[in-house]
Design an enzyme around this catalytic site. Structure first.
Site, PDB file in Angstrom:
ATOM      1  N   CYS A 163       8.678  -9.312   7.084  1.00 52.08           N
ATOM      2  CA  CYS A 163       9.051 -10.500   7.140  1.00 52.08           C
ATOM      3  C   CYS A 163       8.818 -11.522   5.858  1.00 52.08           C
ATOM      4  CB  CYS A 163       7.874 -11.039   8.355  1.00 52.08           C
ATOM      5  SG  CYS A 163       8.277 -10.054   9.799  1.00 52.08           S
ATOM      6  N   TYR A 206       4.252   4.221 -10.067  1.00 50.62           N
ATOM      7  CA  TYR A 206       4.018   2.733  -9.378  1.00 50.62           C
ATOM      8  C   TYR A 206       4.672   2.788  -8.092  1.00 50.62           C
ATOM      9  CZ  TYR A 206       2.129   2.486 -14.142  1.00 50.62           C
ATOM     10  OH  TYR A 206       1.429   2.687 -15.208  1.00 50.62           O
ATOM     11  N   GLY A 263       1.991   7.604 -18.524  1.00 55.04           N
ATOM     12  CA  GLY A 263       1.922   7.440 -16.823  1.00 55.04           C
ATOM     13  C   GLY A 263       3.434   7.539 -16.590  1.00 55.04           C
TER      14      GLY A 263
END
Ligand SMILES: *Cc1c(COP(=O)(O)O)cnc(C)c1O
Length: 420
Positions: free
Chosen positions: A345, A374, A275
Site C-alpha cells: 500500500c 542488495y 560485494g
C-alpha cells in the site's frame, strides 16, 4: 556473463527450468546460480594473481550462509558491518583471520564478539570508536588489529545514497585528521596498527575515482612511514559497478590491473571488499503475475505481481533499473508501456516504471534480473509479508537455501500485552 538463458523458450538457471522451481517452491523467490557465483569470484581473483591479497566478500550484499560458504571454499573472506554478519560469516565457515569489520556504529558487544573471534582487522571510523575498542580489548586482555577508514574526499560519481567517500558523507576519518589519530593509536596498549582502508561508494562505473583514492591513501602511508608507523594491509573497499541496463562498468580485470600498477613497489597485502560485482548478476527474483489492469481516465497499464518493494527495495529506494523478463519466452510481440507493481500500500511500491513489457496474463512468471546484490539482504516484512525463499542452482539440481517464512515467523517474539 551469467547463466540465466532461454532454452527451448523457457528461461533457465544453468540447466534447470525456472518454472519447475516455481512449481515446487512457490513464488516469489530469489534464485542464484552457483556457476555464476564461482565464475565471478574466480574472475575477480585472477586479476590479483601472484600479488599478496585477500578478497573479503561484503556480506551485506547477499548474506545467505550458503553463499558465504561457497566463497569461503574458494578462499574468500568476509567484510562485515555488524555482529549479526559476524555470526553469519562464522556459521558459514569463513576463517576469522579473513574477516574485516567495517561500519560507523560498532557497539561494545559487537567489538567484543569480533575480538573474541580473532578477526583480521577492524576498520575504525572515528576517534571515539578507537577509544572504545582499546577499552574493550583491554577488558579482554587482547590487542585489536586496526586500520582507520580514511575518507579521501573523492567523488565516486554514483547515486548519492551509495556514495561514501565524500567529506560530507558520514564515513571514515578525513585524511587531514587521520595522522593525529594514528599517532594516538600508536600509544595505546591494546591497539596494533596494521592497515589503512578506504571505501568510496558503490556501483562505480569508472576506474579513476578508485585510483584517485588509492593515490591519496599511498601519500598518507608515506606520511605514516615518516612517523615510524608501518602498514601491512591496504584495504581498497568494494564498489565496482555492474551492468543493470546500459552501464559500462570497468571489468574487474582492468580494475585489478590499474590497482596493481598503482601499488607497484609497495610492500603491503591488498585487501578487497567486493560485494555487488560478485553476486549482482548471479541472482534473480522470480515473481508471478497476479492481475493486469488499466485505470480509467489513464492509459497507464499496470502489471500487479506477487513480489513487492519489501522483497526488492532497490527500485523504490534508489529508482534503480532492473530488467524484467518473461520466464516463458514470448514471440517478438508488440510491447507496451506498463508499470510492474507489487501489492504493498504505497505508490512507491514498484519494480519497474513505464517499462516496455509484452502482453502478460495472470499466472505468468516474470524474472527480475540482476537482483543478487542488495536484494534479499535488504528485504523486510513490511505489510506483514513473510520473507521469500532463496534457492541455489548447481548444474541440473537446485536446493532451497532459505525456507520461505511463514505467518508464525512474522509474530515470533511478539506477545499480546498483559498491561492493558
Ligand atoms: C557496502 C560496502 C562494500 C561493498 O560494496 P559493493 O559496492 O557492493 O562492492 C565494501 N566495503 C564497505 C565498507 C561497504 O560498506
Amino acid at each position: 556473463m551469467n547463466h540465466f538463458t532461454y532454452q527451448n523458450g523457457e528461461l533457465c538457471c544453468e540447466d534447470v527450468r525456472i518454472k519447475d522451481i516455481a512449481a515446487q517452491v512457490g513464488t516469489p523467490f530469489y534464485l542464484y546460480s552457483s556457476a555464476t557465483l564461482r565464475r565471478h569470484f574466480t574472475a575477480f581473483e585472477s586479476g590479483f594473481a601472484g600479488m599478496a591479497h585477500q578478497t573479503c566478500f561484503a556480506v551485506k550484499a547477499c548474506s545467505n550462509i550458503a553463499i558465504l560458504n561457497l566463497f569461503a571454499k574458494l578462499g574468500g573472506g568476509a567484510d562485515i558491518v555488524s555482529g549479526g554478519e559476524l555470526f553469519r560469516a562464522l556459521k558459514a565457515g569463513v576463517e576469522p583471520q579473513r574477516i574485516i569489520y567495517s561500519g560507523v556504529g560498532k557497539s561494545r558487544r559487537e567489538l567484543a564478539e569480533a575480538l573474541q573471534a580473532g578477526i583480521l582487522m577492524f576498520n575504525v571510523e572515528s576517534p571515539q570508536e578507537l577509544d572504545r575498542l582499546n577499552e574493550v580489548a583491554a577488558e579482554l586482555k587482547t590487542r585489536a588489529r586496526i586500520a582507520f577508514r580514511i575518507n579521501p574526499d573523492v567523488d565516486p560519481k554514483t547515486h548519492a545514497y551509495i556514495s561514501t567517500g565524500l567529506a560530507k558523507n558520514k564515513f571514515g576519518i578525513p585524511v587531514t585528521e587521520a595522522l593525529q589519530e594514528y599517532l594516538r593509536a600508536k600509544t595505546m596498549a591494546h591497539i596494533e596498527i596494521v592497515g589503512v582502508s578506504c571505501h568510496i561508494g558503490s556501483q562505480l562505473t569508472q576506474i579513476e575515482p578508485f585510483i584517485e583514492a588509492l593515490r591519496k591513501v599511498k601519500a598518507f602511508i608515506a606520511k605514516l612511514n615518516q612517523e615510524g608507523i608501518q602498514i601491512k594491509y591496504v584495504d581498497m573497499g568494494g564498489g565496482i559497478g555492474i551492468p543493470y541496463d546500459d552501464e559500462q562498468p570497468p571489468h574487474p580485470i582492468d580494475y585489478a590491473a590499474a590497482v596493481r600498477a598503482e601499488l607497484a613497489g609497495m610492500d603491503c597485502t591488498l585487501i578487497l571488499e567486493p560485494g555487488r560485482v560478485l553476486v549482482g548478476n548471479a541472482g534473480i527474483l522470480v515473481t508471478e503475475v497476479q492481475y493486469t489492469k488499466r485505470n480509467s481516465g489513464s492509459e497507464k497499464r499496470f502489471i500487479v505481481v506477487d513480489a513487492a518493494m519489501n522483497d526488492l527495495a532497490r527500485p523504490s529506494l534508489y529508482g534503480a533499473f532492473h530488467e524484467i523478463l518473461p520466464v516463458r519466452e514470448t514471440a517478438a510481440a508488440e510491447k507496451q508501456q506498463a508499470d510492474v507493481v507489487g501489492p504493498i500500500c504505497e505508490s512507491g511500491d514498484f519494480l519497474a516504471k513505464d517499462r516496455l513489457m509484452p502482453e502478460v496474463q495472470a499466472g505468468e512468471l516474470l524474472a527480475v534480473m540482476s537482483s543478487g546484490a542488495y536484494g534479499f539482504s535488504m528485504s523486510s516484512t513490511y505489510n506483514s509479508r513473510p520473507r521469500v525463499a532463496e534457492v541455489l542452482v548447481s548444474g541440473s539440481s537446485f536446493e532451497v537455501i532459505r525456507q520461505r517464512e511463514c505467518y508464525d515467523d512474522l509474530v515470533r517474539g511478539e506477545a499480546v500485552s498483559g498491561l492493558c
